[in-house]
Design an enzyme around this catalytic site. Structure first.
Site, PDB file in Angstrom:
ATOM      1  N   PHE A  40       0.787  -1.230   0.000  1.00 37.16           N
ATOM      2  CA  PHE A  40       0.000   0.000   0.000  1.00 37.16           C
ATOM      3  C   PHE A  40       0.824   1.288   0.000  1.00 37.16           C
ATOM      4  O   PHE A  40       0.336   2.324   0.446  1.00 37.16           O
ATOM      5  CB  PHE A  40      -0.934   0.017   1.219  1.00 37.16           C
ATOM      6  CG  PHE A  40      -1.903  -1.126   1.249  1.00 37.16           C
ATOM      7  CD1 PHE A  40      -2.906  -1.226   0.304  1.00 37.16           C
ATOM      8  CD2 PHE A  40      -1.806  -2.112   2.206  1.00 37.16           C
ATOM      9  CE1 PHE A  40      -3.801  -2.277   0.320  1.00 37.16           C
ATOM     10  CE2 PHE A  40      -2.690  -3.179   2.236  1.00 37.16           C
ATOM     11  CZ  PHE A  40      -3.692  -3.264   1.289  1.00 37.16           C
ATOM     12  N   ASP A  41       2.055   1.279  -0.467  1.00 35.31           N
ATOM     13  CA  ASP A  41       2.842   2.510  -0.525  1.00 35.31           C
ATOM     14  C   ASP A  41       3.071   3.091   0.869  1.00 35.31           C
ATOM     15  O   ASP A  41       2.953   4.297   1.082  1.00 35.31           O
ATOM     16  CB  ASP A  41       2.143   3.547  -1.431  1.00 35.31           C
ATOM     17  CG  ASP A  41       3.013   4.774  -1.704  1.00 35.31           C
ATOM     18  OD1 ASP A  41       4.227   4.708  -1.491  1.00 35.31           O
ATOM     19  OD2 ASP A  41       2.459   5.801  -2.113  1.00 35.31           O
ATOM     20  N   TYR A  42       3.429   2.239   1.824  1.00 29.91           N
ATOM     21  CA  TYR A  42       3.687   2.697   3.186  1.00 29.91           C
ATOM     22  C   TYR A  42       5.158   3.057   3.379  1.00 29.91           C
ATOM     23  O   TYR A  42       5.763   2.724   4.410  1.00 29.91           O
ATOM     24  CB  TYR A  42       3.248   1.632   4.200  1.00 29.91           C
ATOM     25  CG  TYR A  42       1.764   1.581   4.437  1.00 29.91           C
ATOM     26  CD1 TYR A  42       1.000   2.741   4.437  1.00 29.91           C
ATOM     27  CD2 TYR A  42       1.111   0.379   4.669  1.00 29.91           C
ATOM     28  CE1 TYR A  42      -0.366   2.703   4.654  1.00 29.91           C
ATOM     29  CE2 TYR A  42      -0.260   0.330   4.901  1.00 29.91           C
ATOM     30  CZ  TYR A  42      -0.990   1.492   4.892  1.00 29.91           C
ATOM     31  OH  TYR A  42      -2.351   1.464   5.107  1.00 29.91           O
ATOM     32  N   ASP A  43       5.742   3.751   2.380  1.00 31.02           N
ATOM     33  CA  ASP A  43       7.118   4.225   2.528  1.00 31.02           C
ATOM     34  C   ASP A  43       7.315   4.870   3.896  1.00 31.02           C
ATOM     35  O   ASP A  43       6.457   5.617   4.372  1.00 31.02           O
ATOM     36  CB  ASP A  43       7.431   5.301   1.483  1.00 31.02           C
ATOM     37  CG  ASP A  43       7.434   4.772   0.068  1.00 31.02           C
ATOM     38  OD1 ASP A  43       7.232   3.566  -0.116  1.00 31.02           O
ATOM     39  OD2 ASP A  43       7.635   5.582  -0.852  1.00 31.02           O
TER      40      ASP A  43
ATOM     41  N   LYS B  66       3.906   6.026   8.111  1.00 33.28           N
ATOM     42  CA  LYS B  66       2.607   6.311   7.519  1.00 33.28           C
ATOM     43  C   LYS B  66       1.501   5.461   8.124  1.00 33.28           C
ATOM     44  O   LYS B  66       0.326   5.837   8.078  1.00 33.28           O
ATOM     45  CB  LYS B  66       2.648   6.063   6.008  1.00 33.28           C
ATOM     46  CG  LYS B  66       3.415   7.076   5.185  1.00 33.28           C
ATOM     47  CD  LYS B  66       3.218   6.747   3.714  1.00 33.28           C
ATOM     48  CE  LYS B  66       4.026   7.625   2.791  1.00 33.28           C
ATOM     49  NZ  LYS B  66       3.800   7.255   1.376  1.00 33.28           N
TER      50      LYS B  66
END
Length: 805
Positions: free
Chosen positions: A480-483, A509
Site C-alpha cells: 500500500f505505498d507505506y514508505d 505512515k
C-alpha cells in the site's frame, strides 16, 4: 397563524414522508448488507410522521419526540459522547421534532398547545444552538494530563547555540530549541518582524515544503525549483541567490519540491613551511631547522549543500552563493551515474541531504506506480570537500558490500529507495535512514527477495564507509505505498530501572511509532507480529503477519460506527459503501472484484514531515493524517474504456509490466466530505518514558477548505489533514503551520491548547524553525507557498515570514 400552520402541514408532510422513504430505503439496503437496523426503523417512523402531518394527526408530534429520544439512545450506544459523531446522528431528528412541535397547534388530538409548545420549542432550539456552538470549539481526543512535564535534561538544545544549522535543527532530528524568550505568557504578542517573497510562486506542480536553516547571521532556504537563497536573519533582506537551472522532464514536471538544504564547514588545511633564521631569532627560537605550521583556510570553507529535481548534488560558497569549483565537476555531482538509461525519467531528489562526519548522505525519489524496471534506490555517501563518491549502499547487496560500482556499471534495478532526510549519531558514527518500497507499490507479485527484506525499513550504516550495521522492517511485505519517510529522531531514553538506552524513534505512515535501540535495531518499546488477511489475488505475495508497536496514533481499525457525514443521509451512504468494501483490517489485499478500504491511508499516519522531541522532558510531539482511501485492481483495457487517465499520483496508475493497473481514491461522501469520523488530522504529545499519551487535539479548521467548490469560511476546528511538522521550544510552546487552513499556530506543550494563531496569506506545508538573531531577539520563521496540493494554481504563494515580540 392557525391557517398558515394548517397550510404548511401539506408541504412539510410531503417533505418528511419523502425523506423518510429515502432513509428507510437506504436503511433496508444497509440492513441487507449486515449493517445497522436504525436507519430503516427511523426512516419508517419519519415516513409515518410525514403522513401524520399530511393528515393533521397529533400522533405525528408524539412520534417525532419518540424518534428523537430513540436517536439519542442509539447514538450513545454507538459512540458514547463523541461530539462530532453525534452531529449527523441527531441533528436531522432534532430539526424534524422542532418543526413538528411548532406545528402542534394545527394538529388534532391531545398534543401540547400554547406555552407548552413554546417551552418545548425553546428547549429544542437551545439544544440545536448548543450543538452549533460546539462546532466552533476544539474537541480533544485525549484530555491533557494533570502532571506537569518533568525536566530530564537541562542542557537540551544547547548544541546548536542560537542557530538552526540543520533540517531538524541538529543531526538528531529533534526540532527542539532551548530558547524561551517567546513563551506561554507572551506568545500572544507575536508580530510579523519581516516578510520576504522569493519571486517563485508554488505553481505548476511546485510546493513550498522547505524548512530554512540559520547559521551565524544568515538564513538559507531553497525554492521548489531548487533556487538557493541567503537572507539576512534580522532584516530578511536578500544577500544572494543561486539558480541551478533545473531541466524540466517527466520526473519533475508535476512534482517540484525542495524540503531543505544542508550546511558544512571545511576544516582549514595544515601546512608546514620553512622560515628564515632572522625571523626565528625574532621569535625567540634558536638552533635547528626552522619551520612553522599554519592553517590555510579551505576554499569554499563554509558550504551550502543542496540537490535538484533533475538529480544533481551541488555545493555553494555560503558567503557568496557561487558554486564551489573544487567540489566534483565545477561544484556539481551527476547523481544519474550508475542508474542506467531509465535514470532521467525515474529518479530525482526532493529532501534535505545529511552532512555528517565529512560525508554527504543522499537518497532519491523514484516514480511510483508507473511501471516495472525503475532504477535502483541506491543511497550514496560523498566526500563533503571533494565531492568524491565514497560508498554506495543498496538493498540488493545489503550488508554484504557498500563499495561504489566501477565506472560504467549500473546498480541493480527495483531496490527500495530512501527519499527523506537521514539522522546521525556522532558517538556511534552511524547514520540512520528510512526506506520505501519497490515500485509499483500495489502489486507484490514481482518483488525481489531483497525488496521484501528492506521495504519500509530503518537502516543503520557507518557514515564513513556505508557499511550496514543493522536494519529493521516496519512492514513485512508492503502492498500500500507505506514508505517510511520521516526523519528518524534520536533520543537517549531513560528507562524505569535508571538506565538510559540510545534510542531511535521512527514515525510511519501506518501511524505506528517504532522505538529501537540505535546500537543494534532491537525494539526498546515492544513490537509484536500480528496475523493479517492473506486472501490475495493470484500471483500476489503477502505476509501472514505484520509488525505492530505498542505506540501508535490514529491506527485503530475502522468499524461501521466510525462512518460519518454532514447529515444522517450521507452518513448512511458512507455506511453502505463501507459494508460493500473488502475490509479485514489494515492489510486487506486489493481485489479486482470490489473496492478494498485502505486505512491508515498511504498519505499517513505520519508522512515526511515527521515530529519533534521536547528533549528536556522526553515528550514526542507529532501531527498526523487520518484519511482512509480505497483501491481496486483494474485491467488496463477497462481503464481505457472508461477513460481513466494514468499518472503516478492520481486516481489511476497503470503499473505497466504487472497484470493489473490500480484505481484508487479518497473515501468520501457525494458532498466530498470524508466518510469516517473526525478528526482528520491531530497533534499528539506522548511521554516516551512512560509511553502514555499526554494529550491529543484536533489540528486545523475547515475555514479554507472547499466543499462542493466553495470555501467554508467558518473556523470550525474539525481537525484536518496536515503536512509538514512541528517545532518545540523551551518556552513551553509547539508551533505549527502545515494545516489546511491559512494559519500559523502556537500550542501549549503541556496541554495542547491553542495560545496564539496568526493568519497567513496562503497555507503552508513545511515545518517552522526558530533562532536568536544578532539583535538579541528570538524569531519564528515559516515558509508559506500554499496548503497541501490542490491540483490547481489557486491560493499559491512564495512567502517567508518571520515573527518576533
Amino acid at each position: 397563524m392557525g391557517r398558515l400552520l394548517a397550510w404548511l402541514l401539506t408541504p412539510l408532510g410531503f417533505l418528511f414522508a419523502l425523506l423518510g422513504l429515502a432513509l428507510a430505503g437506504g436503511g433496508l439496503y444497509l440492513l441487507m448488507l449486515g449493517g445497522s437496523w436504525f436507519y430503516l426503523a427511523s426512516g419508517i417512523v419519519a415516513t409515518v410522521i410525514g403522513w401524520g402531518l399530511l393528515r393533521g394527526w397529533g400522533i405525528a408530534f408524539w412520534l417525532s419526540w419518540l424518534l428523537l429520544f430513540a436517536a439519542g439512545y442509539w447514538s450513545f450506544r454507538e459512540v458514547a459522547f463523541d461530539f462530532w459523531q453525534w452531529v449527523p446522528r441527531i441533528t436531522a431528528f432534532a430539526v424534524l421534532t422542532l418543526v413538528v412541535t411548532l406545528a402542534a397547534p394545527a394538529l388534532s388530538g391531545p398534543v401540547p398547545r400554547g406555552k407548552a409548545v413554546l417551552v418545548l420549542a425553546l428547549l429544542l432550539m437551545a439544544g440545536l444552538g448548543g450543538m452549533g456552538a460546539g462546532m466552533f470549539l476544539p474537541h480533544e481526543e485525549v484530555a491533557a494530563s494533570a502532571e506537569p512535564l518533568r525536566v530530564l535534561n537541562i542542557n537540551a538544545g544547547q548544541d546548536s547555540a542560537g542557530d538552526w544549522p540543520a533540517y531538524g535543527r541538529n543531526l538528531r532530528g529533534e526540532r527542539f530549541a532551548q530558547f524561551e524568550q517567546i513563551n506561554k505568557g507572551n506568545v500572544k504578542d507575536l508580530k510579523i518582524a519581516w516578510q520576504y517573497r522569493t519571486g517563485e510562486l508554488a505553481v505548476d506542480g511546485g510546493e513550498y515544503q522547505v524548512t530554512p536553516i540559520k547559521v551565524n547571521d544568515r538564513l538559507y532556504l531553497c525554492t521548489p525549483r531548487n533556487q538557493v537563497i541567503a537572507l539576512d536573519a534580522v532584516s530578511g533582506s536578500e544577500i544572494w541567490r543561486f539558480d541551478p537551472k533545473v531541466k524540466e522532464a517527466e520526473i519533475n514536471k508535476g512534482w517540484k519540491r525542495c524540503r531543505g538544504v544542508a550546511y558544512a564547514e571545511i576544516p582549514a588545511t595544515s601546512i608546514s613551511r620553512e622560515i628564515s633564521e632572522e625571523a626565528g631569532e625574532e621569535a625567540g627560537e634558536v638552533g635547528g631547522a626552522l619551520q612553522e605550521t599554519i592553517a590555510e583556510p579551505a576554499s569554499c570553507a563554509q558550504r551550502i549543500i543542496s540537490t535538484t529535481g533533475d538529480a544533481r548534488l551541488f555545493a555553494l560558497d555560503a558567503q557568496s552563493g557561487k558554486p564551489c569549483k573544487n567540489f566534483a565537476e565545477q561544484g556539481f555531482v551527476d547523481l544519474l551515474k550508475g542508474l542506467g538509461p531509465n535514470g532521467p525519467t525515474s529518479y530525482n531528489l526532493t529532501s534535505a541531504p545529511l552532512v555528517a562526519g565529512g560525508v554527504i548522505l543522499v537518497g532519491g525519489r523514484i516514480q511510483d506506480n508507473l511501471r516495472v524496471g525503475e532504477v535502483s534506490g541506491v543511497v550514496r555517501g560523498f566526500d563533503v570537500q571533494s565531492g568524491e563518491l565514497l560508498w554506495a549502499w543498496d538493498a540488493s547487496r545489503g550488508a554484504k558490500d557498500s563499495q561504489p560500482l566501477p565506472e560504467g556499471e549500473v546498480y541493480p534495478i527495483e531496490s527500495p529507495n530512501f527519499w527523506g532526510t537521514a539522522a546521525y549519531d556522532e558517538q556511534l558514527g552511524l547514520a540512520y535512514f528510512p526506506t520505501g518500497n519497490q515500485t509499483p507499490d500495489f502489486w507484490t507479485g514481482n518483488r525481489h527477495p531483497y525488496s521484501d527484506e528492506y521495504n519500509d525499513a530503518i537502516v543503520a550504516v557507518e557514515i564513513k564507509t556505508g557499511r550496514e550495521r543493522w536494519h529493521f522492517r516496519t512492514v513485512n511485505i508492503d502492498q500500500f505505498d507505506y514508505d517510511v519517510a520521516a526523519q528518524p529522531i534520536l533520543y537517549d531514553l531513560p528507562r524505569p530501572d535508571g538506565s538510559t538506552v540510545p534510542a531511535l524513534i521512527q514515525l510511519t505512515k501506518r501511524g505506528q511509532i517504532f522505538v529501537l535501540d540505535r546500537r543494534n535495531g532491537k525494539p526498546v518499546i515492544p513490537v509484536e507480529q500480528r496475523k493479517v488477511a492473506t486472501d490475495a489475488m493470484p500471483g500476489m505475495k503477502v505476509a501472514e503477519t505484520q509488525p505492530y508497536s505498542v505506540l501508535s496514533i490514529g491506527a485503530e481499525p475502522l468499524t461501521e460506527t466510525d462512518m460519518w457525514g454532514m447529515s444522517i443521509f450521507d452518513q448512511l451512504y458512507c455506511r453502505i459503501q463501507f459494508k460493500k468494501m473488502r475490509w479485514e483490517g489494515e492489510f486487506t489485499p486489493l481485489s479486482d472484484k470490489q473496492r478494498t478500504l485502505i486505512y491508515p491511508g498511504y498519505y499517513g499516519g505520519m508522512n515526511w514531515g515527521g515530529g519533534a522531541l521536547d528533549a528536556r522532558s522526553g515528550t514526542l510531539i507529532v501531527n498526523d493524517i487520518r484519511m482512509a482511501q480505497w483501491g481496486q485492481f483494474i485491467s488496463r483495457e477497462e481503464a481505457k474504456r472508461i477513460n481513466l487517465k494514468p499518472s503516478s499520483e492520481g486516481e489511476y496508475s497503470e503499473q505497466l509490466g504487472t497484470p493489473w493497473g490500480v484505481e484508487r481514491s479518497m473515501f468520501v461522501s457525494p458532498l466530498g466530505i470524508p466518510c469516517f469520523k473526525p478528526p482528520f488530522g491531530s497533534m499528539t504529545a506522548i511521554d516516551l518514558v512512560s509511553g502514555q499519551t499526554r494529550w491529543q487535539v484536533p489540528l486545523g479548521s475547515i475555514e479554507d477548505s472547499p466543499i462542493l467548490g466553495y470555501k467554508a469560511q467558518l473556523h470550525i476546528p474539525l481537525g484536518m489533514p496536515t503536512m509538514g511538522g512541528p517545532l518545540v521550544t523551551q518556552g513551553g510552546l509547539t508551533f505549527f503551520h502545515g494545516s489546511m487552513d491559512f494559519y500559523v499556530r502556537a500550542l501549549d506543550s503541556d496541554s495542547g491548547k491553542e495560545l496564539w494563531r496568526s493568519r497567513l496569506p496562503v497555507g503552508g506545508q513545511g515545518a517552522p524553525m526558530t533562532y536568536m538573531g544578532a539583535d538579541g531577539k528570538q524569531y519564528i520563521v515559516v515558509v508559506a507557498g500554499g496548503a497541501t496540493r490542490t491540483g490547481s494554481n489557486e491560493d499559491r504563494g512564495d512567502y517567508v515570514i518571520a515573527y518576533s515580540l
